[in-house]
Design an enzyme around this catalytic site. Structure first.
Site, PDB file in Angstrom:
ATOM      1  CE  LYS A  70      -1.790   2.974   2.071  1.00  0.00           C
ATOM      2  NZ  LYS A  70      -1.786   4.478   1.819  1.00  0.00           N
ATOM      3  CD  GLU A  95      11.600   4.150   9.818  1.00  0.00           C
ATOM      4  OE1 GLU A  95      11.489   5.140  10.578  1.00  0.00           O
ATOM      5  OE2 GLU A  95      11.712   4.234   8.607  1.00  0.00           O
ATOM      6  CB  CYS A 106      11.844   8.885   9.878  1.00  0.00           C
ATOM      7  SG  CYS A 106      12.670   7.586   8.946  1.00  0.00           S
ATOM      8  CD  GLU A 163       9.264  13.021  12.361  1.00  0.00           C
ATOM      9  OE1 GLU A 163      10.153  12.387  11.787  1.00  0.00           O
ATOM     10  OE2 GLU A 163       8.170  12.508  12.687  1.00  0.00           O
TER      11      GLU A 163
END
Length: 491
Positions: A187, A262, A296, A393
């Site tokens: 996906k 993750e 990330c 973040e």
């Protein structure tokens, strides 16, 4: 150096290679009942419409993968390896074309896209090399009882891929899953599904049997969570935000699926008093501003000894303000756009909030005068470890400089985060390097290098950066399960 392809040419090439409104199931492009529009990331131009999956489409993809699994797992491992090598060879043969496609499709400078495609080829080849090296072991064998352990594939694996590295992170998941003998349903992110769909066709052209690799784009709830909920999916590998990762874990628990997560990061770079600044400064800039900070593992917190902070900030600012902002088709472009105007507005809003909170803006913090959702490379000094800019973040080219008094304070600041994905340490003292690496709470610690990812080493996080690992032998193990066999051989 990748050859520049004009953006309109890249769009036309994508349209020529991809049948609009389709998903990839059972070795063919299949028209989907609903669609997603995919846009070029610099100018917002329409590239094409792709098929968008729902629960029924996901079920068709899982059924295809489930049907293909018995023959795929029974195939000689050397034959599976040969197919992975063939996929890598096709990708390598079309290298420049794929670089241009990914640059336009995902909003990457050509230099960043080249790294991605080269790394994807290397990843396919590395895991292909282990397909026929999966083995178990004999334990406590005796004259009358033989005990051994088999390593077996899991079955149908659902792979959910983020928008920032569309092809590379797909390959991170697909290569070990297929090498281990699983079949997969991918996906891809709704913003960047095209190269995943085209890669499925490449794999088929390389000889991969129908149903082994299926690709279904779609919104997270309609397609992604349908994959997580599906009772015949045995494993989910998800890369994305921590918030969505928690939802994936909760839903996967209902069917006791194996899960690899993750997730986000707020990774630090620590520059100690004895660091070699000639290496540390450009590497720290690259670790933060590469791919416009949309990684990330971007090292967005620079933790520096007070005695060297002024020099570090001045030299970082010189690099940041000198980065070339330009069109994605220009090979000289160093800083590309962020993913869309929504992300641009959010990042600039966080910069404004940081200034209000007392951080000192050194450079950037604005949208440059260039067409597209760009954000200038930004540096804030005098950031406190508890500030929002040091904790949340940003997912943009924004660096927070945190000044500390000594080594202990640097370690404390590095660990003062809910995340623990990666960290970089700069020191000439090998004793300090070993000691501090052991104290930093992160899945990867790099010393005197900006590199935090290697195909041979596991990649994943501590704390809210997730669990499980990708890449390395640990990444292969994530797609295998152990079976104990105890056999009476007395007769």
């Amino acid at each position: 150096m990748a050859q520049a392809m004009p953006l309109m040419t890249a769009s036309a090439d994508l349209r020529a290679r991809y049948p609009e409104g389709t998903v990839y199931i059972d070795g063919a492009f299949i028209v989907s009942p609903s669609r997603l529009t995919v846009y070029g990331k610099q100018f917002g131009d329409t590239i094409c419409d792709v098929g968008s999956g729902n629960a029924d489409v996901i079920d068709a993809a899982v059924t295809s993968a489930d049907k293909a699994w018995p023959a795929w797992r029974a195939m000689a491992p050397s034959a599976r390896a040969a197919l992975l090598y063939a996929m890598a060879d096709r990708l390598a043969a079309e290298m420049d074309q794929w670089i241009s496609l990914e640059a336009h499709h995902a909003g990457k400078p050509l230099s960043d896209a080249r790294i991605d495609i080269v790394s994807a080829v290397m990843t396919l080849r590395w895991f292909a090399g282990f397909a026929d090296r999966i083995d178990g072991r004999v334990v406590a064998s005796a004259e009358t009882v033989h005990r051994y352990i088999r390593r077996e594939p899991l079955g149908v694996c659902g792979l959910i891929v983020p928008w920032n590295f569309p092809l590379l992170m797909m390959v991170w998941k697909v290569a070990p899953a297929l090498a281990a003998g699983n079949t997969v349903v991918v996906k891809p992110a709704s913003l960047t599904p095209l190269t995943a769909l085209l890669f499925a066709k490449l794999a088929s052209d390389a000889g991969l049997p129908a149903g082994v690799l299926n690709v279904v784009p779609g919104p997270g709830e309609a397609a992604g969570m349908a994959l997580v909920r599906h009772p015949r999916v045995t494993k989910i590998s998800f890369t994305g935000s921590t918030e969505i990762g928690k939802q994936v874990a909760r839903i996967a628990a209902d069917t006791v699926k194996r899960v690899t997560l993750e997730l986000g990061g707020k990774s630090p770079t620590i520059i100690l008093d004895d660091a070699d600044l000639e290496k540390a400064i450009p590497a720290s800039a690259a670790g933060c501003f590469g791919h416009a900070g949309q990684k990330c593992a971007a090292r967005t917190r620079v933790i520096v000894s007070e005695s060297r902070a002024d020099e570090v900030v001045e030299r970082l600012a010189k690099i940041a303000t000198g980065l070339k902002i330009g069109d994605l088709s220009d090979p000289a472009t160093q800083l590309g756009p962020v993913i869309d105007t929504k992300a641009q507005s959010r990042i600039l809003g966080m910069c404004q909030d940081a200034q209000k909170a007392g951080a000192s803006l050194v450079c950037g913090g604005e949208a440059p005068d260039h067409t597209g959702p760009y954000v200038s490379a930004t540096i804030f000094d005098q950031v406190k470890s508890g500030d929002v800019l040091a904790q949340e973040e940003v997912f943009g080219p924004v660096m927070a400089v945190i000044r500390v008094s000594d080594e202990d304070a640097a370690i404390a600041a590095a660990n003062d985060s809910d995340y623990g994905l990666a960290a970089t340490l700069w020191t000439r003292d090998v004793g300090k390097a070993h000691r501090i690496s052991g104290q930093i709470q992160a899945g990867t610690v790099s010393v005197n290098t900006p590199a935090v990812v290697g195909i041979e080493t596991p990649f994943g996080g501590y704390k809210q950066s997730g669990y499980g690992r990708e890449l390395g032998l640990e990444g292969l193990d994530a797609y295998l399960q152990s079976k104990a066999v105890i056999m009476d051989i007395s007769s």
